[in-house]
Design a protein around this motif. Structure first.
Motif, PDB file in Angstrom:
ATOM      1  N   ASN A  42      11.185  30.910  37.710  1.00 46.63           N
ATOM      2  CA  ASN A  42      12.176  30.135  38.447  1.00 46.63           C
ATOM      3  C   ASN A  42      11.777  28.674  38.627  1.00 46.63           C
ATOM      4  OD1 ASN A  42      13.974  32.257  38.871  1.00 46.63           O
ATOM      5  ND2 ASN A  42      12.779  33.025  40.588  1.00 46.63           N
ATOM      6  N   GLU A  47      17.529  28.898  43.122  1.00 48.53           N
ATOM      7  CA  GLU A  47      17.416  30.275  43.568  1.00 48.53           C
ATOM      8  C   GLU A  47      18.703  31.050  43.292  1.00 48.53           C
ATOM      9  OE1 GLU A  47      16.208  30.493  47.624  1.00 48.53           O
ATOM     10  OE2 GLU A  47      14.101  30.253  47.110  1.00 48.53           O
ATOM     11  N   ASP A  81      16.694  36.227  44.481  1.00 45.39           N
ATOM     12  CA  ASP A  81      15.895  35.352  45.341  1.00 45.39           C
ATOM     13  C   ASP A  81      16.377  35.401  46.789  1.00 45.39           C
ATOM     14  OD1 ASP A  81      14.193  34.200  43.263  1.00 45.39           O
ATOM     15  OD2 ASP A  81      16.035  33.245  42.547  1.00 45.39           O
ATOM     16  N   CYS A  82      17.693  35.537  46.960  1.00 42.55           N
ATOM     17  CA  CYS A  82      18.267  35.608  48.304  1.00 42.55           C
ATOM     18  C   CYS A  82      19.401  36.618  48.287  1.00 42.55           C
ATOM     19  CB  CYS A  82      18.777  34.230  48.740  1.00 42.55           C
ATOM     20  SG  CYS A  82      19.635  34.241  50.337  1.00 42.55           S
ATOM     21  N   ASN A 101      13.695  37.949  52.288  1.00 42.59           N
ATOM     22  CA  ASN A 101      14.692  37.163  51.551  1.00 42.59           C
ATOM     23  C   ASN A 101      16.114  37.688  51.754  1.00 42.59           C
ATOM     24  OD1 ASN A 101      14.135  39.540  50.095  1.00 42.59           O
ATOM     25  ND2 ASN A 101      14.757  38.615  48.159  1.00 42.59           N
TER      26      ASN A 101
END
Length: 413
Positions: A42, A47, A81-82, A101
């Motif tokens: 990444n 993200e 990522d989230c 996350n």
């Protein structure tokens, strides 16, 4: 997947030590083996953010019971990522699972976020206040206060104060005969709002947990739910309560019902078991609210460090639950439209399918496949390229554009 490297250091013969000031012996150099990913996947990408929605009180096959969609969220959070989701997915009564996350966002706030009206601001910690319904009996009230104290002492949660409403809320619940959804109301909403206002004004709390006294059902009325096949009759009015608070105060809120314990049964579905291992449903609510993101209502587009609806890359929904405000807002997005994934194995009492609503989605059989599609999407890979014979010949529009002649795709077979 990032490539891994295996490094074997060359073994050199130990040379004689000619420094007369050094008398300590040196150990011989041994081969060193290391295995690591030399480049972060990444490093040059933003993200990847996903939203998981399972509507409340609609009899979802997965997520319609006591935290039974939480394993999906756990697995999904390890890929993205989230992850943004809501209490119906992340709450499991006495159980919870911390995921750094994952954003715990109340349903009304999630809809406003999807519409681009609110932004989500991550926090390290929220001061949480607790509102208890005046209709809760003394013994049951003490049980809930013991939960609050336990989370403070054993988990370190910042639950700072509680208040009792000035009037019993008088919760009512029922099944909508037209839609089959659970819903309800509280007879004294003003009492709830006054209690929350007092907490916010006196203690400057950042989030509020509400515990309302729900009417106790006849055991026979809960048989289907306890067997993992019915509608959660509590869930609909729980959403009504949290929506009321979030709409008025724009702060995180979640609800836990206060109920008398049910008689023990040996015929209990694992999907419903989390609600029968303790006296309250409050632990997961306090844990979730303790680090829920704050809602930024004014000028969300100019919010530095916040997550906006345009940051969302993918949405996961039950196959027939595409008609909610949040789902429709994402589907109608004009900019950075996210990939929408519908899971066929997760059915509800709703009939809001993507085909009926004219929404372009990717249909998958189950959450295994959904997570695979998201992994491919995050990697920049067309999910269709992972399936047999899913990539067709490239096409061009059949209508001339910019004065250039165009043609349809050519069959090269």
């Amino acid at each position: 997947m990032a490539a891994t490297s295996l490094h074997l250091s060359r073994t050199w013969q130990t040379l004689p030590n000619h420094n007369r000031f050094i008398t300590k012996s040196r150990s011989s150099i041994r081969p060193i083996i290391t295995c690591y990913a030399p480049y972060s996947t990444n490093k040059w990408k933003r993200e990847y953010t996903s939203v998981m929605i399972v509507p409340t009180g609609v009899g979802a096959s997965i997520g319609g019971f006591a935290g039974d969609a939480l394993p999906v969220a756990r697995a999904l959070s390890s890929v993205v990522d989230c992850l943004i989701s809501h209490p119906n997915v992340l709450n499991a009564a006495m159980l919870y699972w911390p995921m750094p996350n994952v954003m715990y966002v109340e349903g009304y706030a999630l809809d406003r976020f999807a519409q681009g009206l609110w932004a989500l601001r991550p926090v390290h910690q929220n001061k949480v206040g607790l509102v208890l319904d005046a209709g809760i009996e003394e013994d049951l009230r003490i049980r809930h206060l013991q939960v609050a104290d336990a989370t403070r002492a054993s988990l370190g949660l910042p639950v700072v104060e509680y208040v009792v409403t000035d009037t019993p809320l008088e919760v009512e619940k029922w099944i909508n005969p037209t839609t089959g959804q659970s819903t309800g109301r509280i007879k004294h909403p003003d009492s709830l709002l006054r209690a929350v206002k007092n907490l916010v004004k006196r203690s400057q709390v950042d989030a509020v947990a509400v515990v309302g006294r729900f009417p106790d059902d006849e055991v026979d009325d809960l048989d289907d739910y306890r067997l993992g096949i019915g509608i959660d009759i509590l869930a609909g009015v729980e959403a009504v309560i949290s929506h009321l608070v979030v709409k008025e105060f724009q702060i995180p809120c979640a609800h836990a019902p206060a109920l008398a314990p049910l008689p023990l049964t040996s015929s209990l579905s694992p999907k419903s078991a989390a609600e029968e291992i303790g006296y309250t449903f409050l632990p997961c609510v306090l844990a979730g609210l303790s680090n829920a993101p704050q809602y930024l209502v004014k000028n969300p587009e100019s919010s530095k460090g916040c997550i906006l609806s345009n940051d969302v890359d993918s949405i996961i929904l039950p196959i027939d639950a595409c008609g909610g405000d949040g789902a429709l807002a994402f589907a109608r997005s004009k900019r950075n439209k996210p990939l929408i994934i519908c899971v066929e194995e997760n059915e509800t009492v709703l009939y809001d399918t993507a085909d009926k609503l004219g929404i372009k989605v990717v249909k998958v059989s189950n959450y295994w496949e959904a997570i695979g599609v998201i992994a491919a999407h995050k990697a920049g890979v067309d999910p269709n390229s992972l399936r047999r014979n899913r990539i067709d010949n490239i096409r061009c529009p059949s209508v001339p554009a910019n004065d250039f002649a165009v043609s349809t795709s050519i069959d090269l077979s």
